[in-house]
Design a protein around this motif. Structure first.
Motif, PDB file in Angstrom:
ATOM      1  N   GLU A  89       0.688  -1.299   0.164  1.00 43.59           N
ATOM      2  CA  GLU A  89      -0.018  -0.220  -0.112  1.00 43.59           C
ATOM      3  C   GLU A  89       0.779   1.396   0.045  1.00 43.59           C
ATOM      4  N   GLN A 233       3.354  -5.796  -4.895  1.00 45.64           N
ATOM      5  CA  GLN A 233       2.092  -6.419  -4.920  1.00 45.64           C
ATOM      6  C   GLN A 233       2.264  -8.000  -5.270  1.00 45.64           C
ATOM      7  N   ASN A 279     -10.354 -10.914   1.866  1.00 42.87           N
ATOM      8  CA  ASN A 279      -9.771  -9.616   1.699  1.00 42.87           C
ATOM      9  C   ASN A 279      -9.413  -9.726   0.132  1.00 42.87           C
ATOM     10  N   ASN A 280      -8.720 -10.547  -0.187  1.00 39.06           N
ATOM     11  CA  ASN A 280      -8.153 -10.594  -1.617  1.00 39.06           C
ATOM     12  C   ASN A 280      -9.093 -10.746  -2.718  1.00 39.06           C
ATOM     13  N   TYR A 282     -12.096  -9.397  -2.539  1.00 40.26           N
ATOM     14  CA  TYR A 282     -12.951  -8.194  -2.285  1.00 40.26           C
ATOM     15  C   TYR A 282     -12.224  -7.172  -3.174  1.00 40.26           C
ATOM     16  N   ASN A 283     -10.816  -7.225  -3.050  1.00 38.14           N
ATOM     17  CA  ASN A 283     -10.128  -6.191  -3.829  1.00 38.14           C
ATOM     18  C   ASN A 283      -9.944  -6.630  -5.438  1.00 38.14           C
ATOM     19  N   ASN A 284      -9.932  -7.884  -5.633  1.00 40.28           N
ATOM     20  CA  ASN A 284      -9.894  -8.234  -7.125  1.00 40.28           C
ATOM     21  C   ASN A 284     -11.506  -7.900  -7.611  1.00 40.28           C
ATOM     22  N   ASN A 286     -13.099  -5.070  -7.721  1.00 43.84           N
ATOM     23  CA  ASN A 286     -13.024  -3.790  -7.903  1.00 43.84           C
ATOM     24  C   ASN A 286     -14.020  -2.876  -6.744  1.00 43.84           C
ATOM     25  N   ASN A 287     -13.572  -3.220  -5.489  1.00 42.92           N
ATOM     26  CA  ASN A 287     -14.503  -2.497  -4.467  1.00 42.92           C
ATOM     27  C   ASN A 287     -14.708  -0.980  -4.557  1.00 42.92           C
ATOM     28  N   ARG A 366     -15.495  -0.282   2.129  1.00 45.96           N
ATOM     29  CA  ARG A 366     -14.488  -0.711   3.002  1.00 45.96           C
ATOM     30  C   ARG A 366     -14.749  -0.580   4.517  1.00 45.96           C
ATOM     31  N   THR A 458      -6.570  -4.451   5.841  1.00 50.76           N
ATOM     32  CA  THR A 458      -7.195  -5.137   4.724  1.00 50.76           C
ATOM     33  C   THR A 458      -8.745  -5.064   5.037  1.00 50.76           C
TER      34      THR A 458
END
Length: 476
Positions: A89, A233, A279-280, A282-284, A286-287, A366, A458
């Motif tokens: 981050e 990343q 978490n991974n 969710y990020n993928n 496109n939150n 988030r 996260t």
């Protein structure tokens, strides 16, 4: 009506690395601080050592291979992945800042180049010594002499208030010239513009040279920062992939565990890893599409509000806990299964209105309230679209007919009151409170929870809460 939580001094627990956490019931109200180097305090170090020792004691008698798998997965959960998340981050923020700076300088360069082109065209037409500022004022004076704006030029050129006063001050052409020249000089100084086109052109060309050099340097820096962010990343994803492999290996070997303490230790370690996997996912997904309005609080729709939210993407389905499995703190008289019987988006379930009208779109990206909505929906348990701030969930739920008490149960929404102290480690925000979801009730009465919040590294994050009876729980 949003929710945030500020942390006091406490050990780092799992994926929770931030010193300040903000969670909104409707939309985040957060300005993320610039990343800073994190130094592990003595208390944090001692807590990690203590947790590691406790875990090893729970694995006494377990085969060395299985014990190593559990310990390695725990280290990934508690240390390696959180550190990699923080590094990724920070690198991403640095890359974005470098790119923004490079783009701003490029825009300044383009503006300077356009100024040069415009000035060169003017020089072609009227020469390099033409005085633009003086000419503009002179033109204004000439127009005023023959137009309807005579009173304007009286005041502007000579500071006159009457025609006679003006005539007296304009006895000669020299007076006009002096007035025009003075006004032109004032205008040039105010605009920081050279009186001479030739000088201005030279200054612009010098600025273009400087900006070109800056733009090239900043573009190179931005490219390097982007490369470093990508590498961070990639390193993070490698650790997560390693965690997935170890979690799958652990799940396949759980039958070898014979003691209750070893089984519980393995379950907790596996659940923590699973939460990071969410978490991974969710990020993928496109939150950022959940809710782009991050400066408002949640409010119920009214007749004066045009409300047309975008649907919130739900995390990929995850294995649900077995009903009442290893949950010694199960609520007396409660016998609901997890997962439950409410399809996602249900407006009526378990004999009452769920309050689900627009799905999770009313909750911000988030935030704790969004995660509580998503996780309850994932477990097919009832949940509403406008439960309010984290601290409001218990009262809102009671009003809708949910069972609410002080006994934890897997899948229950755990409600933190405004300003509520949690084991002396952190305090729920005095304005918003907090809400989380119980993932496990441990043998010692503590609960493992998953939770959202912009201050967490996260989404979702996790932690273990010891004084579980001090909170309210929304069940079904």
């Amino acid at each position: 009506m949003s929710r945030k939580m500020t942390r006091q001094v406490r050990p780092i627990v799992g994926l929770m690395l931030a010193s300040a956490m903000f969670c909104a019931g409707g939309v985040a109200v957060v300005a993320a601080p610039a990343p800073q180097a994190h130094a592990v305090s003595m208390s944090e170090y001692q807590a990690k050592v203590s947790n590691h020792a406790k875990l090893k004691s729970q694995l006494v008698g377990v085969s060395s291979d299985l014990a190593d798998t559990i310990l390695q997965l725990a280290d990934l959960n508690d240390n390696q992945i959180p550190a990699a998340v923080e590094a990724a981050e920070s690198a991403q923020q640095a890359a974005e800042q470098a790119q923004s700076l490079a783009e701003a300088t490029t825009q300044r360069l383009q503006a300077a180049q356009q100024d040069k082109a415009n000035l060169e065209e003017q020089i072609k037409q009227t020469g390099s010594d033409y005085d633009d500022a003086k000419a503009a004022v002179a033109q204004l004076a000439r127009e005023s002499f023959h137009g309807s704006s005579t009173s304007d030029v009286l005041d502007f050129v000579t500071d006159s208030t009457t025609a006679d006063d003006f005539v007296n001050k304009m006895q000669s052409q020299a007076a006009v010239t002096r007035s025009e020249s003075n006004a032109a000089t004032d205008a040039a100084n105010e605009l920081n513009t050279s009186m001479n086109r030739k000088d201005r052109l030279g200054a612009i060309e010098q600025k273009i040279t400087q900006l070109k050099e800056q733009a090239d340097q900043q573009a190179a820096s931005a490219q390097q920062a982007a490369s470093e962010a990508s590498a961070k990343q990639t390193a993070l994803q490698k650790l997560r992939d390693e965690g997935t492999v170890k979690r799958e290996k652990l799940e396949s070997q759980k039958s070898q565990l014979t003691t209750q303490s070893a089984k519980e230790a393995a379950d907790i370690v596996a659940m923590k890893s699973q939460i990071d996997s969410w978490n991974n996912q969710y990020n993928n997904s496109n939150n950022a599409a959940v809710n782009p309005n991050n400066n408002q609080q949640q409010s119920r729709p009214n007749n004066n509000t045009n409300y047309n939210p975008a649907p919130a993407p739900a995390p990929a389905p995850a294995p649900a806990p077995t009903p009442n499995n290893n949950n010694s703190g199960g609520a007396s008289g409660m016998n609901y299964a997890v997962p439950g019987n409410c399809p996602a988006g249900s407006g009526y379930c378990y004999g009452h209105n769920t309050g689900n009208t627009v799905g999770g779109a009313a909750y911000p990206s988030r935030q704790c309230t969004l995660w509580a909505y998503l996780r309850r929906s994932q477990l097919s348990l009832p949940v509403g679209s406008y439960m309010g701030n984290g601290a409001d969930w218990a009262n809102t739920a009671r009003g809708l007919g949910y069972l609410v008490n002080n006994t934890p149960h897997v899948g229950a929404a755990m409600v933190f009151a405004r300003g509520q102290s949690v084991g002396g480690h952190w305090t729920a925000d005095w304005q918003y409170g907090h809400v989380a979801v119980v993932e496990r009730v441990n043998a010692d009465g503590s609960v493992l929870i998953s939770e959202g919040g912009t201050g967490f590294a996260t989404f979702p994050a996790w932690e273990t809460i010891s004084n579980a009876g001090a909170y309210q729980y929304v069940h079904y």
